[in-house]
Design a protein around this motif. Structure first.
Motif, short mmCIF file in Angstrom:
data_model
loop_
_atom_site.label_atom_id
_atom_site.label_comp_id
_atom_site.label_asym_id
_atom_site.label_seq_id
_atom_site.Cartn_x
_atom_site.Cartn_y
_atom_site.Cartn_z
N LYS A 79 -12.12 60.82 54.08
CA LYS A 79 -12.39 61.30 55.42
C LYS A 79 -11.40 60.66 56.39
N MET A 80 -11.02 61.40 57.43
CA MET A 80 -10.07 60.90 58.41
C MET A 80 -10.58 61.20 59.81
N PHE A 113 -12.52 56.18 52.37
CA PHE A 113 -12.62 56.72 51.02
C PHE A 113 -13.91 56.24 50.39
N GLU A 114 -14.67 57.18 49.81
CA GLU A 114 -15.96 56.87 49.20
C GLU A 114 -15.85 56.96 47.67
N PRO A 115 -15.61 55.85 46.98
CA PRO A 115 -15.50 55.90 45.52
C PRO A 115 -16.83 56.17 44.83
N ASP A 116 -17.94 55.85 45.48
CA ASP A 116 -19.26 56.12 44.94
C ASP A 116 -20.24 56.25 46.10
N LYS A 117 -21.51 56.48 45.78
CA LYS A 117 -22.49 56.76 46.83
C LYS A 117 -22.89 55.53 47.63
N VAL A 122 -12.55 51.44 54.19
CA VAL A 122 -12.08 51.89 55.50
C VAL A 122 -10.76 51.19 55.84
N MET A 123 -9.80 51.97 56.30
CA MET A 123 -8.51 51.44 56.74
C MET A 123 -8.13 52.16 58.03
N ARG A 124 -7.76 51.40 59.07
CA ARG A 124 -7.38 52.01 60.34
C ARG A 124 -6.02 51.53 60.79
N LEU A 125 -5.17 52.48 61.16
CA LEU A 125 -3.83 52.18 61.66
C LEU A 125 -3.86 52.08 63.18
N ASN A 126 -3.32 50.98 63.70
CA ASN A 126 -3.20 50.77 65.14
C ASN A 126 -1.81 51.20 65.57
N LEU A 127 -1.74 52.33 66.28
CA LEU A 127 -0.46 52.90 66.73
C LEU A 127 -0.35 52.89 68.25
N ASN A 128 -1.04 51.95 68.90
CA ASN A 128 -1.01 51.87 70.36
C ASN A 128 0.42 51.77 70.87
#
Length: 418
Positions: A79-80, A113-117, A122-128
């Motif tokens: 998910k994005m 990304f959900e590898p299982d239930k 979670v990874m977030r890019l800071n592009l400020n």
């Protein structure tokens, strides 16, 4: 293919066969026997090749299909989301934009990304400011991972990695997109750190929300600079709908000369001359919505309530072993009113006051006290895109009465989320 080959062989053999009957009758049988043997061997080889070719086609088809299935499953688990803001800023001569400037102060892209239930990475890019700054989020969320708690009035979740510390309420909307105004409060308490946090709910009908975590405490990523760890805890509740209240406590211990991950009015550094220091704070928050809206996720700018009022108050202390301690209090009152589903107005008063004679760099101004009066509003082009304007009046109390800067700010931006 076999029939075609046999036909060709028959045609070829017919010539020597006829000729042999007239001339070399004795040698005919021997030559035909050799040719028959060779033909039989060729037919066997052709049959083996056809079988191998069929197996290869089946394996390729099966493998390609499996790859498509695996890729489809991976994409379905990814998910994005993100947010973005840009616009025009103009300040007085001592502010950040005395000549007026187009800026893109906010840009974040988050992947989950959900590898299982149970687990989500979670990874977030800071592009400020249109620049890749860092990964400000990089953690593992584990929810409802204890089966025996199912259907119980107690839930337990885990978060491990680098993420935002759960301090107060503004920390979850202190950006140009989620905030009801382009600016934040004068104190703007918050910060990201590496650590481990547990959270959950107690009760079913009107649950009490809680979180508690341990963190490195010192600024920057990498190894901790001491054995002592920081701690953050928070509880929140809705005692009477639509009144929401919360209380938070945070502490970073034995930082030595390192900066703190907890930021207060942009200040993360130790008191001048300190060789070892701690930072601690507590904060209480409240929010009341008039004609509460239906949105469950409700950052201020996207609120569909008719109106809301929220406030926060807290105290902090920077404790040192060799110089004067630094302490103070902070807070804000904010309100917004939706004239129509698209048009709204907003007001905010915020302050931070350092008790005593100490000073600090508060929002890039060395001062003992900082106050901000903000007025503005917005127009919602859609559910995800808003045009916002505001005027911030900044007042500082510095070491003398004559060195307070002129740094009021006008902002006009477009903000969007997806």
């Amino acid at each position: 293919m076999k029939k075609l080959f046999l036909c060709l062989i028959s045609c070829v053999l017919s010539v020597p066969l006829t000729f042999g009957q007239l001339v070399w009758a004795d040698e005919r049988d021997e030559e035909i026997g050799v040719l028959k043997t060779q033909v039989q061997e060729l037919l066997k080889r052709i049959e083996v090749l056809e079988q191998d070719q069929a197996k290869t086609k089946q394996a390729v088809a099966t493998g390609a299909g499996q790859s498509r299935v695996d890729l489809s499953n991976a994409v379905s688990k990814l998910k994005m989301k993100g947010r973005w803001a840009a616009g025009y800023y103009s300040s007085q001569q001592d502010g950040s934009y005395p000549n007026g400037s187009f800026q893109a102060p906010e840009a974040k892209i988050q992947f989950a990304f959900e590898p299982d239930k149970f687990n989500t990475i979670v990874m977030r890019l800071n592009l400020n400011n249109a620049t890749f700054n860092n990964l400000d989020y990089f953690y593992l969320d584990s929810k409802d991972f204890l089966p025996f708690l199912k259907d119980k009035p107690f839930t337990l979740n885990s978060r491990l990695g680098r993420f935002k510390m759960d301090i107060g309420e503004e920390t979850w909307s202190n950006n140009s997109v989620d905030s009801v105004l382009p600016s934040n409060s004068a104190a703007n308490v918050g910060g990201n750190d590496e650590g481990w946090q547990l959270s959950g709910k107690i009760g079913k009908k009107n649950p009490l929300n809680w979180s508690a975590g341990i963190f490195n405490g010192n600024s920057g990523t990498g190894a901790d600079n001491g054995e002592a760890k920081g701690a953050v805890s928070k509880i929140s509740w809705t005692p009477i709908k639509p009144l929401y209240v919360s209380a938070s406590y945070a502490a970073t211990n034995r930082l030595k000369t390192a900066d703190s991950e907890i930021s207060i009015a942009g200040s993360t550094s130790r008191p001048t001359g300190a060789t070892n220091w701690d930072r601690s704070l507590w904060e209480v928050d409240a929010r009341y919505d008039f004609k509460k809206g239906t949105k469950k996720l409700d950052p201020p700018a996207f609120s569909d309530s008719k109106a809301y009022v929220k406030l926060a108050y807290g105290e902090f202390k920077d404790d040192t072993s060799d110089v004067t301690d630094r302490k103070g209090d902070y807070g804000f009152v904010e309100g917004a009113y939706n004239f129509t589903p698209k048009l709204y107005g907003a007001l905010r008063y915020s302050m931070i006051d350092l008790n005593g004679l100490t000073t600090a760099s508060l929002n890039s101004v060395t001062a003992n006290e900082y106050q901000r009066y903000s007025i503005g509003g917005g127009y919602r082009f859609s559910e995800n895109t808003i045009f916002k304007v505001s005027y911030d009046i900044n007042e500082e109390k510095c070491s003398t009465d004559n060195d307070a800067p002129d740094n009021n700010l006008i902002s006009a931006i477009v903000a969007s989320q997806f």
